[in-house]
Design a protein around this motif. Structure first.
Motif, PDB file in Angstrom:
ATOM      1  N   THR A  40       0.818  -1.215   0.000  1.00  0.00           N
ATOM      2  CA  THR A  40       0.000   0.000   0.000  1.00  0.00           C
ATOM      3  C   THR A  40       0.848   1.260   0.000  1.00  0.00           C
ATOM      4  O   THR A  40       0.347   2.348   0.297  1.00  0.00           O
ATOM      5  CB  THR A  40      -0.947   0.009   1.209  1.00  0.00           C
ATOM      6  OG1 THR A  40      -0.183  -0.147   2.407  1.00  0.00           O
ATOM      7  CG2 THR A  40      -1.955  -1.116   1.111  1.00  0.00           C
ATOM      8  N   GLY A  41       2.128   1.133  -0.327  1.00  0.00           N
ATOM      9  CA  GLY A  41       2.973   2.308  -0.446  1.00  0.00           C
ATOM     10  C   GLY A  41       3.105   3.048   0.868  1.00  0.00           C
ATOM     11  O   GLY A  41       2.991   2.480   1.958  1.00  0.00           O
ATOM     12  N   VAL A  42       3.325   4.351   0.786  1.00  0.00           N
ATOM     13  CA  VAL A  42       3.592   5.139   1.983  1.00  0.00           C
ATOM     14  C   VAL A  42       2.372   5.287   2.889  1.00  0.00           C
ATOM     15  O   VAL A  42       2.505   5.612   4.067  1.00  0.00           O
ATOM     16  CB  VAL A  42       4.130   6.537   1.609  1.00  0.00           C
ATOM     17  CG1 VAL A  42       5.514   6.434   1.011  1.00  0.00           C
ATOM     18  CG2 VAL A  42       3.194   7.235   0.644  1.00  0.00           C
ATOM     19  N   LEU A  43       1.167   5.037   2.362  1.00  0.00           N
ATOM     20  CA  LEU A  43      -0.022   5.108   3.222  1.00  0.00           C
ATOM     21  C   LEU A  43       0.021   4.075   4.335  1.00  0.00           C
ATOM     22  O   LEU A  43      -0.677   4.209   5.343  1.00  0.00           O
ATOM     23  CB  LEU A  43      -1.288   4.910   2.384  1.00  0.00           C
ATOM     24  CG  LEU A  43      -1.761   6.108   1.566  1.00  0.00           C
ATOM     25  CD1 LEU A  43      -2.960   5.727   0.711  1.00  0.00           C
ATOM     26  CD2 LEU A  43      -2.115   7.279   2.463  1.00  0.00           C
ATOM     27  N   ASP A  44       0.851   3.067   4.169  1.00  0.00           N
ATOM     28  CA  ASP A  44       0.951   2.016   5.177  1.00  0.00           C
ATOM     29  C   ASP A  44       1.380   2.557   6.536  1.00  0.00           C
ATOM     30  O   ASP A  44       1.061   1.974   7.574  1.00  0.00           O
ATOM     31  CB  ASP A  44       1.947   0.951   4.705  1.00  0.00           C
ATOM     32  CG  ASP A  44       1.813  -0.346   5.490  1.00  0.00           C
ATOM     33  OD1 ASP A  44       0.671  -0.790   5.697  1.00  0.00           O
ATOM     34  OD2 ASP A  44       2.840  -0.896   5.912  1.00  0.00           O
ATOM     35  N   VAL A  45       2.089   3.692   6.553  1.00  0.00           N
ATOM     36  CA  VAL A  45       2.561   4.242   7.833  1.00  0.00           C
ATOM     37  C   VAL A  45       1.411   4.768   8.680  1.00  0.00           C
ATOM     38  O   VAL A  45       1.569   4.978   9.884  1.00  0.00           O
ATOM     39  CB  VAL A  45       3.608   5.362   7.622  1.00  0.00           C
ATOM     40  CG1 VAL A  45       4.783   4.863   6.804  1.00  0.00           C
ATOM     41  CG2 VAL A  45       2.991   6.592   6.981  1.00  0.00           C
ATOM     42  N   PHE A  46       0.251   4.983   8.077  1.00  0.00           N
ATOM     43  CA  PHE A  46      -0.892   5.507   8.821  1.00  0.00           C
ATOM     44  C   PHE A  46      -1.831   4.412   9.312  1.00  0.00           C
ATOM     45  O   PHE A  46      -2.871   4.706   9.900  1.00  0.00           O
ATOM     46  CB  PHE A  46      -1.688   6.488   7.949  1.00  0.00           C
ATOM     47  CG  PHE A  46      -0.921   7.719   7.569  1.00  0.00           C
ATOM     48  CD1 PHE A  46      -0.740   8.744   8.479  1.00  0.00           C
ATOM     49  CD2 PHE A  46      -0.356   7.855   6.314  1.00  0.00           C
ATOM     50  CE1 PHE A  46      -0.034   9.880   8.143  1.00  0.00           C
ATOM     51  CE2 PHE A  46       0.351   8.994   5.956  1.00  0.00           C
ATOM     52  CZ  PHE A  46       0.513  10.010   6.880  1.00  0.00           C
ATOM     53  N   VAL A  47      -1.483   3.165   9.030  1.00  0.00           N
ATOM     54  CA  VAL A  47      -2.400   2.069   9.354  1.00  0.00           C
ATOM     55  C   VAL A  47      -1.717   1.031  10.234  1.00  0.00           C
ATOM     56  O   VAL A  47      -0.751   0.385   9.819  1.00  0.00           O
ATOM     57  CB  VAL A  47      -2.921   1.385   8.069  1.00  0.00           C
ATOM     58  CG1 VAL A  47      -3.923   0.290   8.430  1.00  0.00           C
ATOM     59  CG2 VAL A  47      -3.557   2.390   7.130  1.00  0.00           C
ATOM     60  N   ASP A  48      -2.198   0.884  11.451  1.00  0.00           N
ATOM     61  CA  ASP A  48      -1.849  -0.236  12.317  1.00  0.00           C
ATOM     62  C   ASP A  48      -3.030  -0.472  13.247  1.00  0.00           C
ATOM     63  O   ASP A  48      -4.009   0.288  13.248  1.00  0.00           O
ATOM     64  CB  ASP A  48      -0.544   0.004  13.079  1.00  0.00           C
ATOM     65  CG  ASP A  48      -0.568   1.244  13.963  1.00  0.00           C
ATOM     66  OD1 ASP A  48      -1.659   1.598  14.466  1.00  0.00           O
ATOM     67  OD2 ASP A  48       0.489   1.870  14.140  1.00  0.00           O
ATOM     68  N   GLU A  49      -2.963  -1.529  14.035  1.00  0.00           N
ATOM     69  CA  GLU A  49      -4.096  -1.903  14.877  1.00  0.00           C
ATOM     70  C   GLU A  49      -4.520  -0.772  15.814  1.00  0.00           C
ATOM     71  O   GLU A  49      -5.717  -0.481  15.978  1.00  0.00           O
ATOM     72  CB  GLU A  49      -3.750  -3.157  15.680  1.00  0.00           C
ATOM     73  CG  GLU A  49      -4.871  -3.640  16.600  1.00  0.00           C
ATOM     74  CD  GLU A  49      -6.115  -4.100  15.850  1.00  0.00           C
ATOM     75  OE1 GLU A  49      -7.230  -3.909  16.380  1.00  0.00           O
ATOM     76  OE2 GLU A  49      -5.975  -4.635  14.726  1.00  0.00           O
ATOM     77  N   MET A  50      -3.542  -0.100  16.428  1.00  0.00           N
ATOM     78  CA  MET A  50      -3.874   0.938  17.399  1.00  0.00           C
ATOM     79  C   MET A  50      -4.537   2.143  16.740  1.00  0.00           C
ATOM     80  O   MET A  50      -5.503   2.703  17.260  1.00  0.00           O
ATOM     81  CB  MET A  50      -2.621   1.355  18.164  1.00  0.00           C
ATOM     82  CG  MET A  50      -2.038   0.247  19.021  1.00  0.00           C
ATOM     83  SD  MET A  50      -0.702   0.800  20.086  1.00  0.00           S
ATOM     84  CE  MET A  50      -1.616   1.688  21.341  1.00  0.00           C
ATOM     85  N   GLN A  51      -4.025   2.518  15.555  1.00  0.00           N
ATOM     86  CA  GLN A  51      -4.609   3.672  14.879  1.00  0.00           C
ATOM     87  C   GLN A  51      -6.007   3.368  14.350  1.00  0.00           C
ATOM     88  O   GLN A  51      -6.904   4.221  14.404  1.00  0.00           O
ATOM     89  CB  GLN A  51      -3.685   4.119  13.735  1.00  0.00           C
ATOM     90  CG  GLN A  51      -2.364   4.681  14.231  1.00  0.00           C
ATOM     91  CD  GLN A  51      -1.525   5.251  13.102  1.00  0.00           C
ATOM     92  OE1 GLN A  51      -1.774   6.339  12.623  1.00  0.00           O
ATOM     93  NE2 GLN A  51      -0.521   4.514  12.683  1.00  0.00           N
ATOM     94  N   VAL A  52      -6.204   2.148  13.844  1.00  0.00           N
ATOM     95  CA  VAL A  52      -7.530   1.775  13.362  1.00  0.00           C
ATOM     96  C   VAL A  52      -8.518   1.702  14.525  1.00  0.00           C
ATOM     97  O   VAL A  52      -9.659   2.169  14.426  1.00  0.00           O
ATOM     98  CB  VAL A  52      -7.467   0.432  12.604  1.00  0.00           C
ATOM     99  CG1 VAL A  52      -8.874  -0.051  12.253  1.00  0.00           C
ATOM    100  CG2 VAL A  52      -6.634   0.583  11.322  1.00  0.00           C
ATOM    101  N   LYS A  53      -8.097   1.137  15.644  1.00  0.00           N
ATOM    102  CA  LYS A  53      -8.969   1.069  16.822  1.00  0.00           C
ATOM    103  C   LYS A  53      -9.371   2.468  17.294  1.00  0.00           C
ATOM    104  O   LYS A  53     -10.515   2.689  17.703  1.00  0.00           O
ATOM    105  CB  LYS A  53      -8.263   0.317  17.951  1.00  0.00           C
ATOM    106  CG  LYS A  53      -8.446  -1.184  17.917  1.00  0.00           C
ATOM    107  CD  LYS A  53      -7.899  -1.830  19.168  1.00  0.00           C
ATOM    108  CE  LYS A  53      -8.185  -3.319  19.155  1.00  0.00           C
ATOM    109  NZ  LYS A  53      -7.632  -3.988  20.371  1.00  0.00           N
ATOM    110  N   MET A  54      -8.424   3.389  17.243  1.00  0.00           N
ATOM    111  CA  MET A  54      -8.726   4.758  17.648  1.00  0.00           C
ATOM    112  C   MET A  54      -9.829   5.342  16.778  1.00  0.00           C
ATOM    113  O   MET A  54     -10.771   5.980  17.281  1.00  0.00           O
ATOM    114  CB  MET A  54      -7.473   5.618  17.555  1.00  0.00           C
ATOM    115  CG  MET A  54      -7.684   7.076  17.953  1.00  0.00           C
ATOM    116  SD  MET A  54      -6.291   8.125  17.508  1.00  0.00           S
ATOM    117  CE  MET A  54      -6.461   8.172  15.709  1.00  0.00           C
TER     118      MET A  54
END
Length: 572
Positions: free
Chosen positions: A338-352
């Motif tokens: 997913t290119g550089v957008l991957d830095v904005f996506v992890d479990e904690m950020q999605v849960k937030m």
């Protein structure tokens, strides 16, 4: 390890940058610096660097810094191989040249540090992105006290440039975003989104536009375009000379287009299921009824491609196969890369996100715009800080940047579902892993020839990720898939009309190869890929027939002229 929060880190860096002591620290050799923001950040993220590697980097750095200092002592102007420092003002005075050169040296050292950390790949990617953001922010070109171009402008204008810059900055603060173009120069429906057409259907999610034919006859099967819902549709209809819509109409297609609503609080509970059932599937059914065709050509751009592909899969599970063909432009179906957008996506950020807007709420368009701007901060942020604020220059009119600033909100439940099930868990590519609108999703069940396009320099949908769609579609009949690779990026690669004779594209009839093997044996062609797509559409458009006498029909009468009301609703 702490949660990666780019916005919080960005604010912290900016507060440090306005501190003169911090700026002086940046100008010192790295070996004599106190712990820097980058070092603190690496520590916070739990990253480590092998001591031998760190010693090597510091030794190399000190050697380069020593040479730079010697050159400065004898007033030798260093080579500034960076377009931010290409103006003569940076080269006419040794102090400014030294300032830029030492910044570039420190930037190289920090990135080398980031690339040397011992951490999982995803963490390493986040660290690299964060360090690059800090480096971009700390450029001497971004500050009046260290930007000789802005200083010259200030003197020449007798202070007028600074006064104008402050006025423009205050106006942008009021808007909540940086002005990238003269927005007063454009009006939707007047000089952008001007292709003639009629809105023939609407519900709370979208308006459906039917465009006026420009040929004496048209292909029997119409073309339905589904643009991304995270932007306004008129990226496909900017000006007549670069309009994808106008090009398709001129090739003899009856074109229908989805114009998504700009969500407000009344749509705060709208889900991904709604976008599929009441959005794409409803648009398909209306086009079928108006055209009296069971089969239609379908088209999706970016997230629009993800939506229309999901809709066709849902319909396939119901035993319906309405697509004569499927065109996907810079679309993700397999979210492995997913290119550089991957830095904005992890479990904690999605849960937030899920906790705040997952069941009800709106994701503001300006938040998305800020995220995308940060992906190319030098071009989309700092470039305008320098020109608009430091030099007091008014941004020139540019249709593409006007569209870029015309952001769109998203319903929270829809956005959170999309974020978790695609970017985070990558379930869309797994047959039967997702249930959408009451049906199991299996992209391999879509029964249609596919034209898949990727842009070679795309930082949002890496071309290899776009190519990966060919492994998911028509899995037992790979010869039904066609992949074309274009030059340039996510937008410029797509909006590349043949008349301009710009760029190039690559073709290769074999789509069963891995992406690098495909490219290695591909053939490069000069100019636009649009004629390749036109030939594909014509092949699946059916025979030529008389043009429709009126837009819509008795069941779907004209509502208003294109581009319609929905596209004119602004998020800010």
């Amino acid at each position: 390890m702490k949660t990666f929060d780019p916005q919080a880190m960005y604010s912290e860096w900016m507060s440090q940058l306005v501190n003169q002591d911090k700026w002086q620290e940046w100008m010192k050799p790295a070996a004599t610096m106190n712990p820097m923001p980058a070092a603190d950040m690496l520590k916070d993220l739990g990253a480590q660097i092998d001591q031998a590697t760190m010693t090597r980097l510091q030794t190399e750095y000190m050697q380069e810094f020593g040479k730079l200092w010697q050159d400065f002592a004898i007033s030798k102007i260093p080579d500034l191989n960076d377009r931010r420092f290409s103006a003569p003002d940076w080269h006419n005075h040794a102090m400014h040249s030294y300032s830029a050169a030492s910044y570039l040296l420190n930037a190289r050292f920090l990135m080398a540090m980031a690339e040397s950390v011992q951490a999982p790949i995803k963490t390493k990617q986040k660290i690299g992105f964060a360090v690059q953001q800090m480096i971009d922010a700390m450029s001497p070109a971004n500050f009046l006290v260290t930007n000789p171009e802005a200083q010259s402008k200030l003197i020449e204008s007798k202070g007028e440039s600074l006064a104008k810059g402050i006025t423009q900055m205050l106006a942008d603060m009021q808007k909540g975003r940086i002005s990238q173009t003269d927005e007063s120069a454009f009006e939707v429906g007047k000089n952008v989104a001007t292709s003639a057409g009629t809105v023939v259907y609407e519900n709370r999610l979208f308006q459906l536009i039917q465009y006026q034919p420009t040929t004496k006859t048209v292909h029997q099967r119409p073309l339905l375009m589904v643009p991304p819902c995270i932007n306004k549709f008129y990226i496909l209809d900017l000006q007549p000379e670069n309009s994808v819509v106008r090009y398709a109409v001129d090739q003899g297609h009856t074109v229908f287009l989805v114009s998504w609503a700009n969500p407000d609080e009344s749509m705060a509970e709208v889900s991904w299921n709604d976008y599929i059932e009441d959005g794409a599937i409803q648009a398909i059914k209306v086009v079928q009824k108006i055209s009296k065709q069971d089969k239609i050509n379908t088209f999706g751009f970016c997230v629009g491609g993800t939506i229309v592909s999901t809709a066709l899969s849902v319909l396939a599970a119901r035993g319906e196969h309405p697509a004569s063909s499927l065109t996907l432009l810079t679309t993700l179906l397999d979210f492995t890369q997913t290119g550089v957008l991957d830095v904005f996506v992890d479990e904690m950020q999605v849960k937030m996100r899920e906790q705040t807007i997952g069941s009800r709420g709106i994701l503001p368009g300006k938040d998305l715009a800020s995220t995308f701007s940060s992906l190319r901060a030098n071009d989309l942020v700092w470039n305008y800080v320098q020109s608009n604020y430091l030099k007091g220059e008014a941004p020139p009119p540019f249709d593409l940047l006007y569209w870029n600033a015309d952001s769109t909100n998203l319903p929270g439940p829809m956005f959170c579902w999309y974020l978790r099930n695609t970017y985070l868990e990558n379930k869309l590519k797994q047959p039967g892993a997702l249930t959408v609108a009451g049906s199991k999703v299996d992209l391999g069940k879509i029964d249609a020839p596919c034209f898949v396009y990727g842009s070679r320099e795309d930082h949002i949908v890496p071309w290899q990720a776009a190519y990966a769609s060919t492994a998911l579609l028509n899995p037992r009949h790979k010869n039904r898939n066609r992949f074309v690779l274009g030059a340039s990026g996510h937008i410029a690669g797509v909006v590349n009309p043949p008349a301009k004779k710009k760029r190039s594209y690559w073709t290769n009839e074999q789509t069963g190869l891995d992406s690098e093997s495909w490219l290695a044996s591909a053939t490069e062609h000069p100019g636009s890929w649009w004629p390749e797509w036109s030939a594909f559409l014509a092949e699946h458009g059916g025979k030529m027939v008389k043009i429709p006498t009126i837009p819509g029909n008795a069941d779907f009468p004209a509502i208003e002229a294109a581009p319609g009301r929905y596209v004119k609703v602004r998020a800010d």
